[in-house]
Design a protein around this motif. Sequence first.
Motif, short mmCIF file in Angstrom:
data_model
loop_
_atom_site.label_atom_id
_atom_site.label_comp_id
_atom_site.label_asym_id
_atom_site.label_seq_id
_atom_site.Cartn_x
_atom_site.Cartn_y
_atom_site.Cartn_z
N THR A 102 0.84 -1.18 0.00
CA THR A 102 0.00 0.00 0.00
C THR A 102 0.89 1.25 0.00
N GLU A 103 0.28 2.37 -0.28
CA GLU A 103 1.03 3.63 -0.24
C GLU A 103 1.58 3.88 1.16
N GLN A 131 2.48 1.63 3.36
CA GLN A 131 3.63 0.75 3.57
C GLN A 131 4.88 1.31 2.88
N MET A 139 3.66 -1.01 -6.05
CA MET A 139 2.47 -0.29 -5.59
C MET A 139 1.68 0.28 -6.77
#
Length: 167
Positions: free
Chosen positions: A46-47, A49, A92
């Motif tokens: 995810t962004e 992460q 991502m």
Amino acid sequence: MFRALALAALLALGACATIGESGPSLRYADAASRGAWAALLAGRPTEAQVERSTETWSRALGDSFACRVPMRDVINAGLAGALELGAMNAAMSRGGEREVREGVSRYVVTIAALALERRERPSEQRCEAMAAWAPRVAADGREAVERARRNGLMDEDYGLLMSLLAR
């Protein structure tokens, strides 16, 4: 049979692609350096992460520079980190090799800035941790960086830039 083989490959990749519980991971760097199939198996972060990983790598590298950990170790760990973050950003955004290269380029600029930044020296305990961390990450990431260079994911010029900083 194919599922069993894919699961075995995934487990093998997971086993060799992490640095440890407390430090930044090389999961995506290792996967990207092994090719599209391995990168697919690494998953899509995810962004949040990616942002957390970027912050973790930057803090570790910045503290390592401030602690005066041997420059060569920090630079080599930083190149592994650049590959990790470039590969994470590409995963991502569902990008490919070009996005990995672009992400690596962006983070190499960050490494150079961290190397030149004047920071307050962290605690002795943190410096001891960074003195152990940087050479370990550099060693753990060496093969992935070499594969990435052979596969065109990283330019040789980064090594030259980082060599100049190491002097």
